[in-house]
Design a protein around this motif. Structure first.
Motif, PDB file in Angstrom:
ATOM      1  N   GLU A 218      31.521  29.946 -17.012  1.00 45.01           N
ATOM      2  CA  GLU A 218      32.884  29.397 -16.982  1.00 45.01           C
ATOM      3  C   GLU A 218      32.879  27.912 -16.646  1.00 45.01           C
ATOM      4  OE1 GLU A 218      34.638  31.982 -14.152  1.00 45.01           O
ATOM      5  OE2 GLU A 218      34.925  33.643 -15.577  1.00 45.01           O
ATOM      6  N   ARG A 219      32.005  27.495 -15.721  1.00 47.61           N
ATOM      7  CA  ARG A 219      31.935  26.066 -15.367  1.00 47.61           C
ATOM      8  C   ARG A 219      31.505  25.233 -16.574  1.00 47.61           C
ATOM      9  NH1 ARG A 219      30.342  27.897 -10.060  1.00 47.61           N
ATOM     10  NH2 ARG A 219      28.147  28.051 -10.651  1.00 47.61           N
ATOM     11  N   ILE A 220      30.489  25.724 -17.291  1.00 49.33           N
ATOM     12  CA  ILE A 220      30.024  24.971 -18.460  1.00 49.33           C
ATOM     13  C   ILE A 220      31.118  24.895 -19.515  1.00 49.33           C
ATOM     14  CG2 ILE A 220      28.339  24.883 -20.329  1.00 49.33           C
ATOM     15  CD1 ILE A 220      26.391  26.397 -18.465  1.00 49.33           C
ATOM     16  N   CYS A 221      31.755  26.025 -19.794  1.00 50.76           N
ATOM     17  CA  CYS A 221      32.788  26.050 -20.837  1.00 50.76           C
ATOM     18  C   CYS A 221      33.972  25.157 -20.474  1.00 50.76           C
ATOM     19  CB  CYS A 221      33.252  27.484 -21.076  1.00 50.76           C
ATOM     20  SG  CYS A 221      32.044  28.533 -21.915  1.00 50.76           S
ATOM     21  N   ALA A 222      34.345  25.154 -19.194  1.00 53.28           N
ATOM     22  CA  ALA A 222      35.461  24.303 -18.764  1.00 53.28           C
ATOM     23  C   ALA A 222      35.120  22.840 -18.985  1.00 53.28           C
ATOM     24  CB  ALA A 222      35.786  24.576 -17.294  1.00 53.28           C
ATOM     25  N   TRP A 223      33.867  22.466 -18.713  1.00 56.98           N
ATOM     26  CA  TRP A 223      33.454  21.076 -18.908  1.00 56.98           C
ATOM     27  C   TRP A 223      33.415  20.724 -20.392  1.00 56.98           C
ATOM     28  CZ3 TRP A 223      28.977  18.301 -20.609  1.00 56.98           C
ATOM     29  CH2 TRP A 223      28.923  16.979 -20.169  1.00 56.98           C
ATOM     30  N   LEU A 224      32.913  21.641 -21.206  1.00 57.10           N
ATOM     31  CA  LEU A 224      32.894  21.392 -22.649  1.00 57.10           C
ATOM     32  C   LEU A 224      34.313  21.279 -23.203  1.00 57.10           C
ATOM     33  CD1 LEU A 224      30.004  23.785 -23.761  1.00 57.10           C
ATOM     34  CD2 LEU A 224      29.951  21.285 -23.682  1.00 57.10           C
ATOM     35  N   ASP A 225      35.239  22.078 -22.654  1.00 59.60           N
ATOM     36  CA  ASP A 225      36.636  21.993 -23.096  1.00 59.60           C
ATOM     37  C   ASP A 225      37.211  20.601 -22.847  1.00 59.60           C
ATOM     38  OD1 ASP A 225      36.627  24.595 -23.946  1.00 59.60           O
ATOM     39  OD2 ASP A 225      37.671  25.404 -22.186  1.00 59.60           O
ATOM     40  N   GLN A 226      36.787  19.957 -21.748  1.00 59.20           N
ATOM     41  CA  GLN A 226      37.288  18.616 -21.450  1.00 59.20           C
ATOM     42  C   GLN A 226      36.866  17.606 -22.514  1.00 59.20           C
ATOM     43  OE1 GLN A 226      36.286  17.316 -17.468  1.00 59.20           O
ATOM     44  NE2 GLN A 226      36.543  19.382 -16.634  1.00 59.20           N
ATOM     45  N   TRP A 227      35.725  17.856 -23.148  1.00 63.19           N
ATOM     46  CA  TRP A 227      35.177  16.893 -24.101  1.00 63.19           C
ATOM     47  C   TRP A 227      35.436  17.275 -25.558  1.00 63.19           C
ATOM     48  CZ3 TRP A 227      33.571  12.216 -22.731  1.00 63.19           C
ATOM     49  CH2 TRP A 227      33.262  12.005 -21.385  1.00 63.19           C
ATOM     50  N   GLN A 228      36.134  18.393 -25.769  1.00 66.44           N
ATOM     51  CA  GLN A 228      36.434  18.808 -27.140  1.00 66.44           C
ATOM     52  C   GLN A 228      37.349  17.804 -27.819  1.00 66.44           C
ATOM     53  OE1 GLN A 228      37.735  22.892 -27.697  1.00 66.44           O
ATOM     54  NE2 GLN A 228      39.101  22.259 -29.358  1.00 66.44           N
ATOM     55  N   ILE A 229      37.030  17.501 -29.041  1.00 65.13           N
ATOM     56  CA  ILE A 229      37.847  16.604 -29.861  1.00 65.13           C
ATOM     57  C   ILE A 229      38.321  17.402 -31.077  1.00 65.13           C
ATOM     58  CG2 ILE A 229      37.886  14.479 -31.228  1.00 65.13           C
ATOM     59  CD1 ILE A 229      35.618  13.460 -29.424  1.00 65.13           C
ATOM     60  N   GLY A 230      39.612  17.415 -31.310  1.00 65.98           N
ATOM     61  CA  GLY A 230      40.160  18.207 -32.403  1.00 65.98           C
ATOM     62  C   GLY A 230      40.352  19.660 -31.992  1.00 65.98           C
ATOM     63  N   THR A 231      40.925  20.438 -32.888  1.00 63.26           N
ATOM     64  CA  THR A 231      41.212  21.845 -32.598  1.00 63.26           C
ATOM     65  C   THR A 231      40.817  22.723 -33.782  1.00 63.26           C
ATOM     66  OG1 THR A 231      43.471  21.636 -33.462  1.00 63.26           O
ATOM     67  CG2 THR A 231      43.142  21.266 -31.093  1.00 63.26           C
ATOM     68  N   GLY A 232      40.768  24.032 -33.503  1.00 67.15           N
ATOM     69  CA  GLY A 232      40.494  24.993 -34.569  1.00 67.15           C
ATOM     70  C   GLY A 232      39.184  24.726 -35.261  1.00 67.15           C
ATOM     71  N   THR A 233      39.198  24.819 -36.591  1.00 67.30           N
ATOM     72  CA  THR A 233      37.966  24.603 -37.367  1.00 67.30           C
ATOM     73  C   THR A 233      37.574  23.127 -37.404  1.00 67.30           C
ATOM     74  OG1 THR A 233      39.281  24.468 -39.407  1.00 67.30           O
ATOM     75  CG2 THR A 233      38.360  26.624 -38.809  1.00 67.30           C
ATOM     76  N   TRP A 234      38.448  22.247 -36.885  1.00 67.43           N
ATOM     77  CA  TRP A 234      38.143  20.821 -36.879  1.00 67.43           C
ATOM     78  C   TRP A 234      37.625  20.359 -35.527  1.00 67.43           C
ATOM     79  CZ3 TRP A 234      38.059  18.343 -41.378  1.00 67.43           C
ATOM     80  CH2 TRP A 234      38.786  18.895 -42.442  1.00 67.43           C
ATOM     81  N   ALA A 235      37.392  21.276 -34.615  1.00 66.84           N
ATOM     82  CA  ALA A 235      36.903  20.893 -33.289  1.00 66.84           C
ATOM     83  C   ALA A 235      35.472  20.395 -33.359  1.00 66.84           C
ATOM     84  CB  ALA A 235      36.982  22.094 -32.339  1.00 66.84           C
ATOM     85  N   TRP A 236      35.182  19.362 -32.561  1.00 64.70           N
ATOM     86  CA  TRP A 236      33.802  18.870 -32.463  1.00 64.70           C
ATOM     87  C   TRP A 236      33.624  18.226 -31.096  1.00 64.70           C
ATOM     88  CZ3 TRP A 236      32.821  13.488 -32.147  1.00 64.70           C
ATOM     89  CH2 TRP A 236      33.919  12.648 -32.426  1.00 64.70           C
ATOM     90  N   TRP A 237      32.376  17.960 -30.765  1.00 61.95           N
ATOM     91  CA  TRP A 237      32.044  17.412 -29.458  1.00 61.95           C
ATOM     92  C   TRP A 237      31.116  16.207 -29.624  1.00 61.95           C
ATOM     93  CZ3 TRP A 237      33.236  22.301 -30.387  1.00 61.95           C
ATOM     94  CH2 TRP A 237      34.063  22.988 -29.468  1.00 61.95           C
ATOM     95  N   PRO A 238      31.224  15.205 -28.751  1.00 58.25           N
ATOM     96  CA  PRO A 238      30.251  14.099 -28.800  1.00 58.25           C
ATOM     97  C   PRO A 238      28.857  14.605 -28.489  1.00 58.25           C
ATOM     98  CG  PRO A 238      32.122  13.594 -27.356  1.00 58.25           C
ATOM     99  CD  PRO A 238      32.197  15.057 -27.662  1.00 58.25           C
ATOM    100  N   ARG A 239      27.854  13.802 -28.821  1.00 58.58           N
ATOM    101  CA  ARG A 239      26.485  14.217 -28.502  1.00 58.58           C
ATOM    102  C   ARG A 239      26.305  14.319 -26.995  1.00 58.58           C
ATOM    103  NH1 ARG A 239      22.041  10.745 -31.307  1.00 58.58           N
ATOM    104  NH2 ARG A 239      23.151   9.082 -30.239  1.00 58.58           N
TER     105      ARG A 239
END
Length: 239
Positions: A218-239
């Motif tokens: 849950e901690r990892i996912c919460a942190w990744l959620d903070q860095w998510q860009i876009g939504t749905g099938t267009w979601a992506w994350w910085p390196r």
């Protein structure tokens, strides 16, 4: 390539999983399992991975090369004739895993930031944990998982800044750099926190858990959620 080269193109090439002989052996092993390749070719390449001394030096080994890489490849073959070599490799993998776990725990106890190679999938304890999951599902795997749980606990660095426990003081090449003051948090699968997330999630689905397991996910996912860009099938994350 059906025949291994008579000489290694580079030192340790035969033991390299992602850029060498062990990876080619693994490909032929999977071809043979799928019925689109032959076991003679797979065996020639598997034999090439152990034709010279296999390194088990803790700081030079990971899922990418050395004893863990060769053991992962031979285990994938599931051939009785490879059992003696795997038994020897397993001893070395266990020894180097315990050594690296001790160092990682000492680093955490000292409240220092990790290098990526301590925990990542390619060179670190996540990759070794992936091998242990495929091979043994033993108590040592649970020790790796317990370490990954501790890795997700926040840590306070200079100026009372709180960062995730996997935050590295290094640049993305895992070396100190003035271009990366304060380090970085890597979101990738190969060298970042997505690798530990994958191992923690996979073991959870197999019913292999340790204290704090789901909270770490849950901690990892919460942190990744903070860095998510876009939504749905267009979601992506910085390196």
């Amino acid at each position: 390539m059906n025949q291994p080269p008579p000489l290694q193109p580079a030192p340790g090439w035969d033991q390299a999983l992602y850029a060498g002989g062990a990876g080619i052996a693994l490909a032929h092993i999977e071809y043979a399992h799928a019925g689109v390749g032959d076991w003679d070719t797979a065996h020639r390449w598997a034999a090439a991975t152990v034709r010279g001394p296999v390194t088990a030096y803790p700081d030079a080994c990971g899922l990418d090369r050395g004893a863990p890489a060769v053991a992962f490849t031979l285990h994938a073959a599931d051939r009785p004739g490879y059992a003696p070599a795997l038994a020897v490799l397993d001893e070395h993998v266990s020894d180097l895993t315990r050594y690296r776990l001790r160092r990682a725990r000492d680093r955490i106890d000292a409240r220092l930031l990790p290098a990526l190679r301590e925990y990542d999938l390619i060179r670190g304890l996540t990759g070794i944990g992936a091998y242990l999951l495929h091979r043994h599902r033993s108590g040592l795997l649970r020790e790796v998982l317990a370490y990954l749980v501790r890795l997700t606990e926040p840590i306070t660095i200079q100026d009372a800044v709180v960062v995730p426990g996997w935050w590295s003081g290094n640049a993305p090449n895992d070396q100190p750099s003035p271009a990366w003051p304060g380090g970085h948090g890597n979101l990738g699968m190969a060298h970042g926190i997505a690798g530990p997330l994958a191992l923690l999630s996979t073991t959870l689905r197999h019913g292999i858990t340790v204290a704090g397991h789901t909270e770490a996910i849950e901690r990892i996912c919460a942190w990744l959620d903070q860095w998510q860009i876009g939504t749905g099938t267009w979601a992506w994350w910085p390196r």
